[in-house]
Design a protein around this motif. Structure first.
Motif, PDB file in Angstrom:
ATOM      1  N   GLN A 253     101.630  42.052  70.597  1.00 27.70           N
ATOM      2  CA  GLN A 253     101.254  42.835  69.415  1.00 27.70           C
ATOM      3  C   GLN A 253     100.194  43.897  69.732  1.00 27.70           C
ATOM      4  OE1 GLN A 253     100.261  39.624  66.619  1.00 27.70           O
ATOM      5  NE2 GLN A 253     102.277  39.849  65.671  1.00 27.70           N
ATOM      6  N   THR A 254     100.560  44.795  70.641  1.00 27.46           N
ATOM      7  CA  THR A 254      99.649  45.863  71.028  1.00 27.46           C
ATOM      8  C   THR A 254     100.252  47.220  70.665  1.00 27.46           C
ATOM      9  OG1 THR A 254      98.644  46.983  72.936  1.00 27.46           O
ATOM     10  CG2 THR A 254     100.562  45.614  73.382  1.00 27.46           C
ATOM     11  N   ASP A 255      99.511  47.992  69.883  1.00 30.93           N
ATOM     12  CA  ASP A 255     100.019  49.266  69.365  1.00 30.93           C
ATOM     13  C   ASP A 255     100.417  50.272  70.451  1.00 30.93           C
ATOM     14  OD1 ASP A 255      99.563  48.110  66.947  1.00 30.93           O
ATOM     15  OD2 ASP A 255      97.981  49.502  66.308  1.00 30.93           O
ATOM     16  N   PRO A 256      99.666  50.400  71.571  1.00 30.13           N
ATOM     17  CA  PRO A 256     100.046  51.405  72.570  1.00 30.13           C
ATOM     18  C   PRO A 256     101.472  51.245  73.111  1.00 30.13           C
ATOM     19  CG  PRO A 256      97.810  50.698  72.956  1.00 30.13           C
ATOM     20  CD  PRO A 256      98.353  49.792  71.888  1.00 30.13           C
ATOM     21  N   THR A 279     112.246  48.247  69.657  1.00 27.90           N
ATOM     22  CA  THR A 279     112.527  49.020  70.877  1.00 27.90           C
ATOM     23  C   THR A 279     112.174  48.113  72.045  1.00 27.90           C
ATOM     24  OG1 THR A 279     110.329  49.969  71.338  1.00 27.90           O
ATOM     25  CG2 THR A 279     111.692  51.088  69.668  1.00 27.90           C
ATOM     26  N   PRO A 280     112.588  48.438  73.258  1.00 30.13           N
ATOM     27  CA  PRO A 280     112.214  47.605  74.408  1.00 30.13           C
ATOM     28  C   PRO A 280     110.701  47.496  74.603  1.00 30.13           C
ATOM     29  CG  PRO A 280     114.030  49.061  74.981  1.00 30.13           C
ATOM     30  CD  PRO A 280     113.554  49.495  73.629  1.00 30.13           C
ATOM     31  N   TYR A 281     109.952  48.410  73.975  1.00 25.70           N
ATOM     32  CA  TYR A 281     108.496  48.427  74.169  1.00 25.70           C
ATOM     33  C   TYR A 281     107.729  47.893  72.957  1.00 25.70           C
ATOM     34  CZ  TYR A 281     109.364  51.143  78.356  1.00 25.70           C
ATOM     35  OH  TYR A 281     109.788  51.546  79.606  1.00 25.70           O
ATOM     36  N   ASN A 282     108.441  47.436  71.933  1.00 28.02           N
ATOM     37  CA  ASN A 282     107.763  46.951  70.733  1.00 28.02           C
ATOM     38  C   ASN A 282     107.340  45.500  70.944  1.00 28.02           C
ATOM     39  OD1 ASN A 282     106.866  46.162  68.213  1.00 28.02           O
ATOM     40  ND2 ASN A 282     108.437  47.318  67.119  1.00 28.02           N
ATOM     41  N   THR A 283     106.052  45.336  71.243  1.00 23.12           N
ATOM     42  CA  THR A 283     105.531  43.990  71.500  1.00 23.12           C
ATOM     43  C   THR A 283     105.236  43.226  70.212  1.00 23.12           C
ATOM     44  OG1 THR A 283     103.339  44.996  71.792  1.00 23.12           O
ATOM     45  CG2 THR A 283     104.599  44.507  73.791  1.00 23.12           C
ATOM     46  N   THR A 285     107.932  42.852  68.210  1.00 20.64           N
ATOM     47  CA  THR A 285     109.257  42.271  67.994  1.00 20.64           C
ATOM     48  C   THR A 285     109.796  41.552  69.229  1.00 20.64           C
ATOM     49  OG1 THR A 285     110.365  44.333  68.658  1.00 20.64           O
ATOM     50  CG2 THR A 285     109.826  44.064  66.315  1.00 20.64           C
ATOM     51  N   ARG A 286     109.181  41.797  70.376  1.00 22.03           N
ATOM     52  CA  ARG A 286     109.681  41.192  71.607  1.00 22.03           C
ATOM     53  C   ARG A 286     108.576  40.465  72.352  1.00 22.03           C
ATOM     54  NH1 ARG A 286     114.499  44.781  74.289  1.00 22.03           N
ATOM     55  NH2 ARG A 286     115.404  45.572  72.320  1.00 22.03           N
ATOM     56  N   LEU A 287     108.899  39.271  72.839  1.00 22.43           N
ATOM     57  CA  LEU A 287     107.940  38.475  73.609  1.00 22.43           C
ATOM     58  C   LEU A 287     107.734  39.051  75.004  1.00 22.43           C
ATOM     59  CD1 LEU A 287     109.020  34.822  72.731  1.00 22.43           C
ATOM     60  CD2 LEU A 287     106.748  35.816  72.317  1.00 22.43           C
ATOM     61  N   GLY A 288     106.589  38.749  75.557  1.00 23.52           N
ATOM     62  CA  GLY A 288     106.317  39.096  76.948  1.00 23.52           C
ATOM     63  C   GLY A 288     105.907  40.544  77.145  1.00 23.52           C
ATOM     64  N   LEU A 289     105.886  40.941  78.404  1.00 22.01           N
ATOM     65  CA  LEU A 289     105.495  42.291  78.766  1.00 22.01           C
ATOM     66  C   LEU A 289     106.631  43.274  78.505  1.00 22.01           C
ATOM     67  CD1 LEU A 289     103.842  41.430  82.202  1.00 22.01           C
ATOM     68  CD2 LEU A 289     102.615  42.136  80.128  1.00 22.01           C
ATOM     69  N   PRO A 290     106.316  44.535  78.248  1.00 18.41           N
ATOM     70  CA  PRO A 290     107.372  45.539  78.138  1.00 18.41           C
ATOM     71  C   PRO A 290     108.042  45.745  79.500  1.00 18.41           C
ATOM     72  CG  PRO A 290     105.202  46.571  78.092  1.00 18.41           C
ATOM     73  CD  PRO A 290     104.974  45.094  78.013  1.00 18.41           C
ATOM     74  N   PRO A 291     109.175  46.448  79.531  1.00 18.66           N
ATOM     75  CA  PRO A 291     109.935  46.556  80.788  1.00 18.66           C
ATOM     76  C   PRO A 291     109.268  47.371  81.882  1.00 18.66           C
ATOM     77  CG  PRO A 291     110.919  47.907  79.061  1.00 18.66           C
ATOM     78  CD  PRO A 291     109.885  47.068  78.394  1.00 18.66           C
ATOM     79  N   THR A 292     108.388  48.311  81.503  1.00 18.66           N
ATOM     80  CA  THR A 292     107.693  49.132  82.501  1.00 18.66           C
ATOM     81  C   THR A 292     106.251  49.336  82.050  1.00 18.66           C
ATOM     82  OG1 THR A 292     108.039  51.319  81.490  1.00 18.66           O
ATOM     83  CG2 THR A 292     109.859  50.426  82.842  1.00 18.66           C
TER      84      THR A 292
END
Length: 346
Positions: A253-256, A279-283, A285-292
C-alpha cells in the motif's frame, strides 16, 4: 709607412664589431625575455572560459592558426613553434577538446595537449529519477553524442550489454564525467556497471533476515524507499515498515508504485479510484513487490532496504514538513492520517 692610419682602421672595425655584438646581445636578451613572457602570459580568455577543439590529424601550424583565429593569442606563430620545440611536445599534441580557462598560459595549454587532458563535462543522475528522466538529462547534455534518440528501451539495454533487462532502477545515481565524442550509451553503460557492482557488493552484506530472494528484489524495494522519503534518518525506518509487511504477507500500500503504474495519466494528484484500479504496480490491489523498480535508488536507499530498522511499526504517513510519523496499528494510523493529512487533530 702610415702606421697611425692602420691602427685607426683596426680600432674602428673593433668598435663596429663591439657595437654589433652589443646590439646582438641586446636583441637576443630582448627576444628571450619577450619569448619567456609569451610562454608565461595568460591567453586572451573571456571571463566564462572557452574551449578549443583539435581534430585528428591537425598540423601544429593549423592549431596555432585556430588559436589566433579564436582571438586567444596574437603572438607570432614562430613563438608557438619555438615554445613547443623547447618543451619537446611539437609532435605529441593530442586531438580533442581542451578547456581554455581564464589564466591559462601557452605553456600550460601545450602541456595539456601533450598529455591529452581533454575537457571533461559532467552529467548527473539524481536519486529517485525514472529512466525517462535519465534519458531527458542525457539528451540535454552539451557535447554528448545522442545515440539513444529513437531507440526503444529494449534496444538501449541491448546496446549497453544488458539484453532482456528492464531499464528502470538499473543506473546508479551519481555524477558521470564525459568528453566530447562520448555517447549517451557510454554514460548509460558506465552507470549500469556502477549499479550492478554496487548492488552485488551490498547484497553480499545484507541482513540475513530480509525477506528478499534476489538482488533485484532489493533494487525494487530500494526504489520504493527512495520515492517515499529523501531523509537519510528515515530510510531504514521506512524500509523496516515494508519489510515487516512483506513478512506478514500484507499489502505494501505505497502510493509511489500506484503513481508509477498510472504512467502518463498521472496529473499530480492521486484519487481513491486510482488506488482500486488494478495495474501490475498497484500495491493496494496486489501482494508483494511490483514487477520492476519504480525509480533509480541511490546507494543509501539500497543499504536501507538491505538493513531495515527493527521495530513494530507497520504504517507511516507524511506530516507535511518532509518527515513521517509511524504507527503500529491501523487505528493509530487512521488518527495520524486525520491529523496530518486532513488537519483534524484531536
Amino acid at each position: 709607412m702610415n702606421r697611425g692610419g692602420a691602427t685607426h682602421g683596426r680600432v674602428s672595425w673593433r668598435l663596429i664589431l663591439l657595437v654589433l655584438l652589443l646590439a646582438f646581445v641586446a636583441a637576443a636578451t630582448w627576444f628571450w625575455r619577450d619569448f619567456t613572457r609569451f610562454g608565461d602570459t595568460p591567453l586572451r580568455v573571456s571571463a566564462s572560459g572557452e574551449s578549443v577543439e583539435i581534430g585528428k590529424g591537425t598540423s601544429f601550424k593549423d592549431i596555432v592558426h585556430q588559436l589566433r583565429a579564436q582571438g586567444l593569442s596574437t603572438a607570432a606563430p614562430f613563438y608557438w613553434r619555438l615554445l613547443a620545440e623547447r618543451m619537446r611536445v611539437a609532435g605529441r599534441l593530442h586531438a580533442g577538446e581542451y578547456a581554455i580557462a581564464p589564466g591559462i598560459t601557452p605553456q600550460q595549454l601545450l602541456t595539456n595537449m601533450a598529455q591529452g587532458r581533454v575537457l571533461q563535462r559532467d552529467v548527473t543522475i539524481v536519486d529517485g529519477w525514472t529512466f525517462h528522466d535519465v534519458l531527458q538529462a542525457l539528451n540535454k547534455a552539451d557535447k554528448l553524442q545522442h545515440d539513444t534518440v529513437g531507440m526503444d528501451d529494449a534496444t538501449i539495454m541491448q546496446k549497453i550489454g544488458a539484453p532482456g533487462q528492464k531499464p528502470e532502477g538499473w543506473f546508479l545515481p551519481e555524477t558521470y564525467a564525459y568528453v566530447k565524442g562520448d555517447s549517451d550509451l557510454d554514460v548509460l553503460r558506465r552507470a549500469h556497471a556502477a549499479m550492478t557492482k554496487t548492488l552485488d557488493a551490498l547484497w553480499a552484506q545484507r541482513d540475513p533476515g530480509v525477506p528478499l530472494a534476489a538482488p533485484y528484489d532489493a533494487l525494487i524495494l530500494a526504489s520504493i524507499v527512495e520515492k517515499e522519503t529523501g531523509r537519510a534518518d528515515e530510510r531504514p525506518q521506512v524500509a523496516g515498515v515494508f519489510t515487516r509487511r512483506l513478512q506478514k504477507n500484507m499489502l505494501l500500500q505505497t502510493d509511489p508504485t500506484v503513481i508509477y503504474g498510472m504512467g502518463a495519466s498521472y496529473a499530480g494528484t492521486i484519487h481513491k479510484s486510482d488506488l482500486t484500479t488494478d495495474t501490475p504496480y498497484n500495491t493496494y490491489t496486489r501482494l508483494g513487490l511490483p514487477p520492476t523498480p519504480i525509480a533509480m535508488p541511490g546507494k543509501p536507499a539500497i543499504e536501507a532496504a538491505l538493513h531495515p530498522a527493527s521495530g513494530t511499526a507497520l504504517y507511516f504517513v507524511a506530516k507535511g514538513n518532509g518527515t513521517h510519523i509511524f504507527a503500529d496499528t491501523l487505528e493509530e494510523q487512521n488518527r495520524n492520517v486525520a491529523c496530518y493529512q486532513l488537519k483534524h487533530c484531536q
